[in-house]
Scaffold this motif. Structure first.
Motif, PDB file in Angstrom:
ATOM      1  N   PRO A   1       4.655  21.267 -14.410  1.00 13.59           N
ATOM      2  CA  PRO A   1       5.517  21.952 -15.376  1.00 13.59           C
ATOM      3  C   PRO A   1       6.962  22.153 -14.905  1.00 13.59           C
ATOM      4  N   ASN A   2       7.188  22.356 -13.639  1.00  7.48           N
ATOM      5  CA  ASN A   2       8.545  22.590 -13.146  1.00  7.48           C
ATOM      6  C   ASN A   2       9.227  21.316 -12.670  1.00  7.48           C
ATOM      7  N   ASN A   3       8.766  20.179 -13.152  1.00 10.18           N
ATOM      8  CA  ASN A   3       9.299  18.900 -12.690  1.00 10.18           C
ATOM      9  C   ASN A   3       9.639  18.009 -13.875  1.00 10.18           C
ATOM     10  N   SER A   4      10.132  18.594 -14.945  1.00  4.87           N
ATOM     11  CA  SER A   4      10.370  17.820 -16.169  1.00  4.87           C
ATOM     12  C   SER A   4      11.466  16.770 -16.009  1.00  4.87           C
ATOM     13  N   ASN A   5      12.371  16.946 -15.081  1.00  7.43           N
ATOM     14  CA  ASN A   5      13.427  15.949 -14.835  1.00  7.43           C
ATOM     15  C   ASN A   5      13.141  15.134 -13.578  1.00  7.43           C
ATOM     16  N   TRP A   6      11.939  15.226 -13.073  1.00  8.84           N
ATOM     17  CA  TRP A   6      11.522  14.514 -11.862  1.00  8.84           C
ATOM     18  C   TRP A   6      12.455  14.802 -10.693  1.00  8.84           C
ATOM     19  N   ASP A   7      12.972  16.023 -10.637  1.00  4.95           N
ATOM     20  CA  ASP A   7      13.926  16.344  -9.590  1.00  4.95           C
ATOM     21  C   ASP A   7      13.375  17.295  -8.531  1.00  4.95           C
ATOM     22  N   ALA A   8      12.095  17.574  -8.590  1.00  2.21           N
ATOM     23  CA  ALA A   8      11.486  18.383  -7.531  1.00  2.21           C
ATOM     24  C   ALA A   8      11.609  17.615  -6.220  1.00  2.21           C
ATOM     25  N   PRO A   9      11.802  18.324  -5.114  1.00  3.35           N
ATOM     26  CA  PRO A   9      11.958  17.638  -3.818  1.00  3.35           C
ATOM     27  C   PRO A   9      10.817  16.666  -3.511  1.00  3.35           C
ATOM     28  N   GLU A  10       9.591  17.051  -3.871  1.00  7.65           N
ATOM     29  CA  GLU A  10       8.446  16.168  -3.612  1.00  7.65           C
ATOM     30  C   GLU A  10       8.531  14.886  -4.439  1.00  7.65           C
ATOM     31  N   SER A  11       9.012  15.008  -5.685  1.00  5.61           N
ATOM     32  CA  SER A  11       9.176  13.826  -6.534  1.00  5.61           C
ATOM     33  C   SER A  11      10.243  12.906  -5.979  1.00  5.61           C
ATOM     34  N   ARG A  12      11.346  13.491  -5.577  1.00  8.00           N
ATOM     35  CA  ARG A  12      12.433  12.689  -5.002  1.00  8.00           C
ATOM     36  C   ARG A  12      11.975  11.994  -3.718  1.00  8.00           C
TER      37      ARG A  12
ATOM     38  N   GLU B   1       0.825  -1.205   0.000  1.00  8.82           N
ATOM     39  CA  GLU B   1       0.000   0.000   0.000  1.00  8.82           C
ATOM     40  C   GLU B   1       0.862   1.258   0.000  1.00  8.82           C
ATOM     41  N   ALA B   2       1.954   1.250   0.767  1.00 11.39           N
ATOM     42  CA  ALA B   2       2.874   2.395   0.781  1.00 11.39           C
ATOM     43  C   ALA B   2       3.532   2.557  -0.587  1.00 11.39           C
ATOM     44  N   TRP B   3       3.889   1.455  -1.207  1.00  7.21           N
ATOM     45  CA  TRP B   3       4.516   1.470  -2.533  1.00  7.21           C
ATOM     46  C   TRP B   3       3.551   2.054  -3.567  1.00  7.21           C
ATOM     47  N   ARG B   4       2.293   1.585  -3.558  1.00 10.98           N
ATOM     48  CA  ARG B   4       1.294   2.092  -4.504  1.00 10.98           C
ATOM     49  C   ARG B   4       1.032   3.590  -4.275  1.00 10.98           C
ATOM     50  N   ALA B   5       0.935   4.002  -3.013  1.00 11.62           N
ATOM     51  CA  ALA B   5       0.673   5.416  -2.710  1.00 11.62           C
ATOM     52  C   ALA B   5       1.832   6.290  -3.178  1.00 11.62           C
ATOM     53  N   ALA B   6       3.062   5.839  -2.950  1.00 10.19           N
ATOM     54  CA  ALA B   6       4.226   6.613  -3.384  1.00 10.19           C
ATOM     55  C   ALA B   6       4.272   6.715  -4.904  1.00 10.19           C
ATOM     56  N   ARG B   7       3.943   5.637  -5.592  1.00  6.31           N
ATOM     57  CA  ARG B   7       3.906   5.654  -7.060  1.00  6.31           C
ATOM     58  C   ARG B   7       2.845   6.632  -7.562  1.00  6.31           C
ATOM     59  N   ALA B   8       1.674   6.598  -6.935  1.00 10.28           N
ATOM     60  CA  ALA B   8       0.596   7.502  -7.352  1.00 10.28           C
ATOM     61  C   ALA B   8       1.016   8.952  -7.167  1.00 10.28           C
ATOM     62  N   THR B   9       1.656   9.240  -6.052  1.00 13.31           N
ATOM     63  CA  THR B   9       2.142  10.600  -5.811  1.00 13.31           C
ATOM     64  C   THR B   9       3.181  10.976  -6.853  1.00 13.31           C
ATOM     65  N   TRP B  10       4.107  10.062  -7.120  1.00 12.97           N
ATOM     66  CA  TRP B  10       5.155  10.343  -8.099  1.00 12.97           C
ATOM     67  C   TRP B  10       4.542  10.656  -9.460  1.00 12.97           C
ATOM     68  N   TYR B  11       3.554   9.867  -9.887  1.00  9.29           N
ATOM     69  CA  TYR B  11       2.903  10.104 -11.179  1.00  9.29           C
ATOM     70  C   TYR B  11       2.186  11.453 -11.212  1.00  9.29           C
ATOM     71  N   GLU B  12       1.522  11.796 -10.131  1.00 12.73           N
ATOM     72  CA  GLU B  12       0.850  13.101 -10.079  1.00 12.73           C
ATOM     73  C   GLU B  12       1.861  14.229 -10.225  1.00 12.73           C
ATOM     74  N   LEU B  13       2.970  14.111  -9.516  1.00 15.83           N
ATOM     75  CA  LEU B  13       3.992  15.158  -9.535  1.00 15.83           C
ATOM     76  C   LEU B  13       4.769  15.197 -10.845  1.00 15.83           C
ATOM     77  N   SER B  14       4.853  14.062 -11.539  1.00 16.26           N
ATOM     78  CA  SER B  14       5.672  13.997 -12.751  1.00 16.26           C
ATOM     79  C   SER B  14       5.138  14.882 -13.871  1.00 16.26           C
ATOM     80  N   SER B  15       3.868  15.233 -13.806  1.00 19.23           N
ATOM     81  CA  SER B  15       3.285  16.052 -14.866  1.00 19.23           C
ATOM     82  C   SER B  15       3.313  17.547 -14.562  1.00 19.23           C
TER      83      SER B  15
END
Length: 132
Positions: free
Chosen positions: A36-47, A20-34
Motif C-alpha cells: 500500500p505505501n509503494n504506489s509509485n514504486w519508490d520505496a527503498p526496497e523497490s528501488r 537467476e539474479a535478474w529473475r529474483a530481483a523481478r520477483a521481489t519488485w513485483y511482490e513489493l509493488s503491491s
C-alpha cells in the motif's frame, strides 16, 4: 569431421547466475509493488530490487551464452523487453503473440529451453524495465 573444442569443456554458462539474479530481483519488485505505501514504486526496497534487476540485465548484455540454457535465458529476457505489451489475460494478447517478432522470440525460447508455451516472463506482465 566433428572436432572437440574448448567450448565443449567450458564452465557453467555465465549467463545463468545473472539470469537467476535478474529473475529474483523481478520477483521481489513485483511482490513489493503491491504494498500500500509503494504506489509509485519508490520505496527503498523497490528501488533496490530495481537496481539489482538493472545490474543483472546490463551484465547480460555483454556476455555470450555458452549453453542452450543460456540462450533460453536470454530469449526470456528479450521477451520481457520486446515481447507483447499487453497482460497475458488481455483479449488481444494472443494477437500480439502472433506478430512476427514475437513468434520468432517464442521459437527461440522453445528451441533453446525444450519447453512448450511462452517464456516465463510472459506471466509477469509489465516489468520494471518496461514500466508504464
Amino acid at each position: 569431421m566433428n572436432k572437440i573444442t574448448t567450448r565443449d569443456f567450458a564452465p557453467a554458462d555465465p549467463i545463468l547466475p545473472l539470469y537467476e539474479a535478474w529473475r529474483a530481483a523481478r520477483a521481489t519488485w513485483y511482490e513489493l509493488s503491491s504494498l500500500p505505501n509503494n504506489s509509485n514504486w519508490d520505496a527503498p526496497e523497490s528501488r533496490a530490487a530495481e537496481a539489482r534487476e538493472h545490474a543483472a540485465f546490463s551484465a547480460m548484455l555483454d556476455i555470450l551464452p555458452t549453453t542452450t540454457a543460456g540462450f533460453a535465458a536470454l530469449a526470456d529476457v528479450l521477451w520481457s523487453v520486446n515481447g507483447p505489451s499487453l497482460a497475458k489475460d488481455h483479449p488481444s494478447f494472443a494477437a500480439e503473440c502472433d506478430e512476427p517478432g514475437n513468434r520468432l522470440m517464442i521459437a527461440l525460447w522453445r528451441a533453446a529451453s525444450g519447453q512448450d508455451g511462452l517464456p516465463p516472463s510472459a506471466a509477469d506482465g509489465a516489468t520494471p524495465l518496461n514500466r508504464e
